[in-house]
Design a protein around this motif. Structure first.
Motif, PDB file in Angstrom:
ATOM      1  N   ASN A 266      10.828  87.869  74.473  1.00  0.00           N
ATOM      2  CA  ASN A 266      11.945  87.283  73.735  1.00  0.00           C
ATOM      3  C   ASN A 266      13.296  87.402  74.434  1.00  0.00           C
ATOM      4  OD1 ASN A 266      11.629  90.101  73.183  1.00  0.00           O
ATOM      5  ND2 ASN A 266      13.015  89.892  71.457  1.00  0.00           N
ATOM      6  N   GLU A 267      13.396  88.190  75.483  1.00  0.00           N
ATOM      7  CA  GLU A 267      14.619  88.332  76.277  1.00  0.00           C
ATOM      8  C   GLU A 267      15.865  88.569  75.425  1.00  0.00           C
ATOM      9  OE1 GLU A 267      14.573  84.745  78.627  1.00  0.00           O
ATOM     10  OE2 GLU A 267      13.163  85.618  80.059  1.00  0.00           O
ATOM     11  N   GLY A 268      15.727  89.402  74.411  1.00  0.00           N
ATOM     12  CA  GLY A 268      16.879  89.779  73.596  1.00  0.00           C
ATOM     13  C   GLY A 268      17.067  88.988  72.316  1.00  0.00           C
ATOM     14  N   THR A 269      16.296  87.947  72.091  1.00  0.00           N
ATOM     15  CA  THR A 269      16.442  87.163  70.869  1.00  0.00           C
ATOM     16  C   THR A 269      15.442  87.638  69.820  1.00  0.00           C
ATOM     17  OG1 THR A 269      14.854  85.492  71.606  1.00  0.00           O
ATOM     18  CG2 THR A 269      17.173  85.139  72.173  1.00  0.00           C
ATOM     19  N   LEU A 270      15.731  87.350  68.575  1.00  0.00           N
ATOM     20  CA  LEU A 270      14.809  87.636  67.475  1.00  0.00           C
ATOM     21  C   LEU A 270      14.821  86.459  66.510  1.00  0.00           C
ATOM     22  CD1 LEU A 270      15.541  91.358  66.533  1.00  0.00           C
ATOM     23  CD2 LEU A 270      13.488  90.461  67.626  1.00  0.00           C
ATOM     24  N   CYS A 271      13.664  86.166  65.946  1.00  0.00           N
ATOM     25  CA  CYS A 271      13.598  85.126  64.920  1.00  0.00           C
ATOM     26  C   CYS A 271      14.166  85.698  63.617  1.00  0.00           C
ATOM     27  CB  CYS A 271      12.155  84.657  64.732  1.00  0.00           C
ATOM     28  SG  CYS A 271      11.096  85.858  63.884  1.00  0.00           S
ATOM     29  N   PRO A 272      14.367  84.888  62.594  1.00  0.00           N
ATOM     30  CA  PRO A 272      14.930  85.401  61.338  1.00  0.00           C
ATOM     31  C   PRO A 272      14.085  86.510  60.700  1.00  0.00           C
ATOM     32  CG  PRO A 272      15.098  83.021  61.371  1.00  0.00           C
ATOM     33  CD  PRO A 272      14.285  83.414  62.585  1.00  0.00           C
ATOM     34  N   LYS A 273      12.754  86.414  60.821  1.00  0.00           N
ATOM     35  CA  LYS A 273      11.911  87.458  60.226  1.00  0.00           C
ATOM     36  C   LYS A 273      12.106  88.782  60.946  1.00  0.00           C
ATOM     37  CE  LYS A 273       8.111  85.087  60.589  1.00  0.00           C
ATOM     38  NZ  LYS A 273       6.700  84.709  60.560  1.00  0.00           N
ATOM     39  N   GLY A 274      12.132  88.744  62.272  1.00  0.00           N
ATOM     40  CA  GLY A 274      12.337  89.967  63.039  1.00  0.00           C
ATOM     41  C   GLY A 274      13.715  90.556  62.818  1.00  0.00           C
ATOM     42  N   ALA A 275      14.716  89.709  62.717  1.00  0.00           N
ATOM     43  CA  ALA A 275      16.084  90.186  62.521  1.00  0.00           C
ATOM     44  C   ALA A 275      16.290  90.783  61.136  1.00  0.00           C
ATOM     45  CB  ALA A 275      17.070  89.047  62.745  1.00  0.00           C
ATOM     46  N   SER A 276      15.432  90.425  60.175  1.00  0.00           N
ATOM     47  CA  SER A 276      15.594  90.916  58.802  1.00  0.00           C
ATOM     48  C   SER A 276      14.827  92.198  58.529  1.00  0.00           C
ATOM     49  CB  SER A 276      15.147  89.844  57.807  1.00  0.00           C
ATOM     50  OG  SER A 276      13.740  89.690  57.871  1.00  0.00           O
ATOM     51  N   LEU A 277      14.192  92.779  59.530  1.00  0.00           N
ATOM     52  CA  LEU A 277      13.387  93.975  59.291  1.00  0.00           C
ATOM     53  C   LEU A 277      14.197  95.134  58.717  1.00  0.00           C
ATOM     54  CD1 LEU A 277      10.914  94.065  62.293  1.00  0.00           C
ATOM     55  CD2 LEU A 277      10.379  93.829  59.888  1.00  0.00           C
ATOM     56  N   GLY A 278      15.444  95.256  59.102  1.00  0.00           N
ATOM     57  CA  GLY A 278      16.286  96.313  58.552  1.00  0.00           C
ATOM     58  C   GLY A 278      16.479  96.157  57.052  1.00  0.00           C
ATOM     59  N   ALA A 279      16.667  94.934  56.602  1.00  0.00           N
ATOM     60  CA  ALA A 279      16.833  94.678  55.175  1.00  0.00           C
ATOM     61  C   ALA A 279      15.533  94.921  54.416  1.00  0.00           C
ATOM     62  CB  ALA A 279      17.319  93.250  54.952  1.00  0.00           C
ATOM     63  N   VAL A 280      14.408  94.655  55.064  1.00  0.00           N
ATOM     64  CA  VAL A 280      13.112  94.876  54.417  1.00  0.00           C
ATOM     65  C   VAL A 280      12.919  96.360  54.119  1.00  0.00           C
ATOM     66  CG1 VAL A 280      10.613  94.788  54.773  1.00  0.00           C
ATOM     67  CG2 VAL A 280      12.017  92.836  55.404  1.00  0.00           C
ATOM     68  N   ALA A 281      13.297  97.206  55.068  1.00  0.00           N
ATOM     69  CA  ALA A 281      13.073  98.641  54.918  1.00  0.00           C
ATOM     70  C   ALA A 281      13.873  99.248  53.773  1.00  0.00           C
ATOM     71  CB  ALA A 281      13.407  99.346  56.226  1.00  0.00           C
ATOM     72  N   TYR A 282      15.095  98.787  53.549  1.00  0.00           N
ATOM     73  CA  TYR A 282      15.969  99.429  52.569  1.00  0.00           C
ATOM     74  C   TYR A 282      16.385  98.516  51.426  1.00  0.00           C
ATOM     75  CZ  TYR A 282      16.146 102.707  56.413  1.00  0.00           C
ATOM     76  OH  TYR A 282      15.795 103.568  57.412  1.00  0.00           O
ATOM     77  N   SER A 283      15.631  97.470  51.180  1.00  0.00           N
ATOM     78  CA  SER A 283      15.986  96.539  50.114  1.00  0.00           C
ATOM     79  C   SER A 283      15.814  97.204  48.745  1.00  0.00           C
ATOM     80  CB  SER A 283      15.094  95.296  50.180  1.00  0.00           C
ATOM     81  OG  SER A 283      15.325  94.478  49.050  1.00  0.00           O
ATOM     82  N   PRO A 284      16.796  97.056  47.858  1.00  0.00           N
ATOM     83  CA  PRO A 284      16.637  97.617  46.514  1.00  0.00           C
ATOM     84  C   PRO A 284      15.572  96.882  45.703  1.00  0.00           C
ATOM     85  CG  PRO A 284      18.683  96.369  46.669  1.00  0.00           C
ATOM     86  CD  PRO A 284      18.099  96.424  48.049  1.00  0.00           C
ATOM     87  N   GLN A 285      15.165  95.692  46.146  1.00  0.00           N
ATOM     88  CA  GLN A 285      14.126  94.932  45.450  1.00  0.00           C
ATOM     89  C   GLN A 285      12.720  95.308  45.899  1.00  0.00           C
ATOM     90  OE1 GLN A 285      15.422  90.979  46.414  1.00  0.00           O
ATOM     91  NE2 GLN A 285      16.766  90.866  44.642  1.00  0.00           N
ATOM     92  N   ARG A 286      12.622  96.145  46.907  1.00  0.00           N
ATOM     93  CA  ARG A 286      11.314  96.535  47.434  1.00  0.00           C
ATOM     94  C   ARG A 286      10.586  97.414  46.416  1.00  0.00           C
ATOM     95  NH1 ARG A 286      10.231 100.283  52.695  1.00  0.00           N
ATOM     96  NH2 ARG A 286       7.983 100.078  52.674  1.00  0.00           N
ATOM     97  N   VAL A 287       9.339  97.062  46.131  1.00  0.00           N
ATOM     98  CA  VAL A 287       8.524  97.832  45.202  1.00  0.00           C
ATOM     99  C   VAL A 287       7.943  99.022  45.958  1.00  0.00           C
ATOM    100  CG1 VAL A 287       6.518  97.780  43.688  1.00  0.00           C
ATOM    101  CG2 VAL A 287       7.977  95.772  43.861  1.00  0.00           C
TER     102      VAL A 287
END
Length: 196
Positions: free
Chosen positions: A79-100
């Motif tokens: 990827n040479e430094g780029t990330l798709c939207p899913k990869g870039a959102s991993l931080g939000a996935v880990a600490y989302s208040p909506q996560r069960v």
């Protein structure tokens, strides 16, 4: 001093231009300083995104056991430094208040979900797997033989009432364990969400 709205906007605009020209504000330098402050004191951990089979490289910045920032790895050949939207959102996935984070169950006919213990959830899943496996177990299958005209019985040992659907959040090691578990149960339908 009586200042009109239009006069206030003119003064503000002129002040910003004069300040930028006179002081020499460099937006790139300000942005770099902000980035440096953000990751100051973090441990940089190279990793790989697990959302798809692309294997994009990521740099994780962790402080006190918590992910502070993540970005694409510029030295990674995929990827040479780029990330798709899913990869870039991993931080939000880990600490989302909506996560069960606790198991929930909705009883038959109920409208609301209720929290249950992990022990209750595992017992319920085990009971249902056993019930469906026993009800749909196929130990042998008969197929006609073209040469003799008789049917031949083959041992198949499979539970056709169970299927397993993998997730984009499952890594290679977990996928290996899941496929082994499906084989032990006799589940022939082991699929992944990326193919559906």
């Amino acid at each position: 001093m009586d200042v009109t709205r239009r006069g206030f906007l003119k003064l503000t605009g002129l002040s910003v231009v004069a300040l930028a020209a006179g002081v020499g504000i460099d937006p790139a330098a300000a942005q770099a300083k902000g980035y440096t402050l953000k990751i100051d004191g973090c441990q940089k951990i190279p990793s790989i995104c697990h959302f798809c089979s692309g294997g994009c490289g990521m740099l994780l910045y962790v402080k006190e056991g918590k992910l502070i920032h993540l970005e694409g790895d510029p030295d990674h050949p995929t990827n040479e430094g780029t990330l798709c939207p899913k990869g870039a959102s991993l931080g939000a996935v880990a600490y989302s208040p909506q996560r069960v984070v606790k198991p929930r169950r909705r009883a038959p006919g109920a409208k609301d979900w209720e929290e249950i213990t992990w022990e209750d959830a595992l017992d319920r899943v085990a009971e249902k797997v056993k019930e469906v496996r026993d009800a749909t177990w196929l130990s042998s299958e008969e197929t006609p033989d073209a040469k003799s005209g008789h049917s031949i019985s083959y041992t198949v040992n499979r539970a056709e009432g169970i299927a397993f659907l993998g997730s984009a959040e499952v890594d290679n090691e977990e996928s290996y364990l899941i496929s082994k578990f499906c084989r032990v149960l006799g589940v022939p339908y082991n699929e992944h969400q990326a193919r559906i």
